[in-house]
Design a protein around this motif. Structure first.
Motif, short mmCIF file in Angstrom:
data_model
loop_
_atom_site.label_atom_id
_atom_site.label_comp_id
_atom_site.label_asym_id
_atom_site.label_seq_id
_atom_site.Cartn_x
_atom_site.Cartn_y
_atom_site.Cartn_z
N GLN A 190 -70.89 15.87 -24.01
CA GLN A 190 -71.97 14.90 -23.88
C GLN A 190 -73.24 15.69 -23.56
N ALA A 212 -71.42 1.04 -27.89
CA ALA A 212 -70.59 2.12 -28.44
C ALA A 212 -69.42 1.59 -29.27
N GLN A 213 -68.69 0.62 -28.75
CA GLN A 213 -67.51 0.14 -29.47
C GLN A 213 -67.90 -0.56 -30.78
N SER A 266 -74.65 10.19 -26.21
CA SER A 266 -74.10 8.99 -25.58
C SER A 266 -72.76 9.29 -24.89
N ALA A 267 -72.71 9.04 -23.60
CA ALA A 267 -71.47 9.26 -22.85
C ALA A 267 -70.34 8.38 -23.38
N GLU A 268 -70.67 7.15 -23.76
CA GLU A 268 -69.64 6.23 -24.23
C GLU A 268 -69.11 6.63 -25.60
N LYS A 277 -66.77 9.61 -25.29
CA LYS A 277 -65.40 9.23 -24.90
C LYS A 277 -64.60 8.75 -26.11
N LEU A 278 -65.22 7.89 -26.93
CA LEU A 278 -64.52 7.36 -28.10
C LEU A 278 -64.22 8.48 -29.10
N TYR A 306 -76.79 3.16 -27.57
CA TYR A 306 -75.44 3.58 -27.99
C TYR A 306 -74.43 3.47 -26.84
N ASN A 307 -74.86 3.70 -25.61
CA ASN A 307 -73.94 3.51 -24.49
C ASN A 307 -73.54 2.04 -24.36
N GLN A 308 -74.49 1.14 -24.59
CA GLN A 308 -74.22 -0.29 -24.44
C GLN A 308 -73.48 -0.89 -25.63
#
Length: 193
Positions: free
Chosen positions: A85, A12-13, A68-70, A73-74, A8-10
């Motif tokens: 997080q 995320a978008q 997931s840190a990413e 953020k979103l 999910y971090n990789q």
């Protein structure tokens, strides 16, 4: 960091873009009328923050977290909340804080043998007679798929899992995946404690 969080971090978008506009109204209509007006909801494993934003827009108080840190953020950008997080087992709050816990397509990433411990941890934050919503993919396996861990559930397995916690009531139903080109069947459960 486990492989699911790393995935999910990789991605995320991409995940955010593919889930942010999924139609969820039919699920909200089952859950939200059971929560007191302006009540407090924990979005556990909030992903994009889509559901947190919907709950906020309907006048509920919301706390949200994701491993997931990413995605955190979103979700923070989308909702304006201070999305935390953290993992399910590391999440902390005051006991008996929430009228409802919403775990939409998130607990399915917990290995099956860890689900009782995880649910026990989360339930301490639920008010008496509070509601717990969760959803899992319909199936009967616990495995790594596409870089993420999945625990799929049958109706009997899911009901047995939550019956361990002596609920007042359980409602279980199936839905179809609302994403394009996805034939997945989902199991949904609302449990009153």
């Amino acid at each position: 960091m486990n492989s699911t969080t790393q995935y999910y971090n990789q991605n995320a978008q991409q995940f955010f873009d593919s889930t942010i506009d999924v139609e969820m109204q039919s699920l909200y209509e089952k859950f939200l009328p059971l929560i007191p007006t302006g009540g407090r909801i924990l979005d556990a494993g909030c992903g994009s923050g889509r559901d947190s934003k919907a709950f906020l827009d309907k006048g509920f108080q919301v706390d949200a977290f994701d491993a997931s840190a990413e995605l955190t953020k979103l979700a923070t950008d989308l909702t304006g909340l201070e999305v935390t997080q953290t993992t399910f087992l590391e999440f902390q709050s005051e006991p008996a804080t929430y009228d409802g816990i919403w775990a939409c397509a998130s607990l399915l990433h917990v290995p099956e043998e860890e689900l009782p411990k995880t649910i026990t941890h989360l339930l301490q934050f639920l008010k008496p007679h509070g509601l717990f919503y969760a959803s899992f993919k319909l199936g009967n396996c616990s495995e790594i798929r596409d870089g993420k861990h999945y625990t799929d559930m049958t109706e009997s397995n899911l009901e047995s899992l939550f019956n361990e916690f002596k609920p007042i009531n359980i409602e279980l139903w199936k839905t179809s995946d609302q994403r394009a080109n996805n034939a997945q069947i989902w199991l949904n459960i609302i449990v009153k404690f």
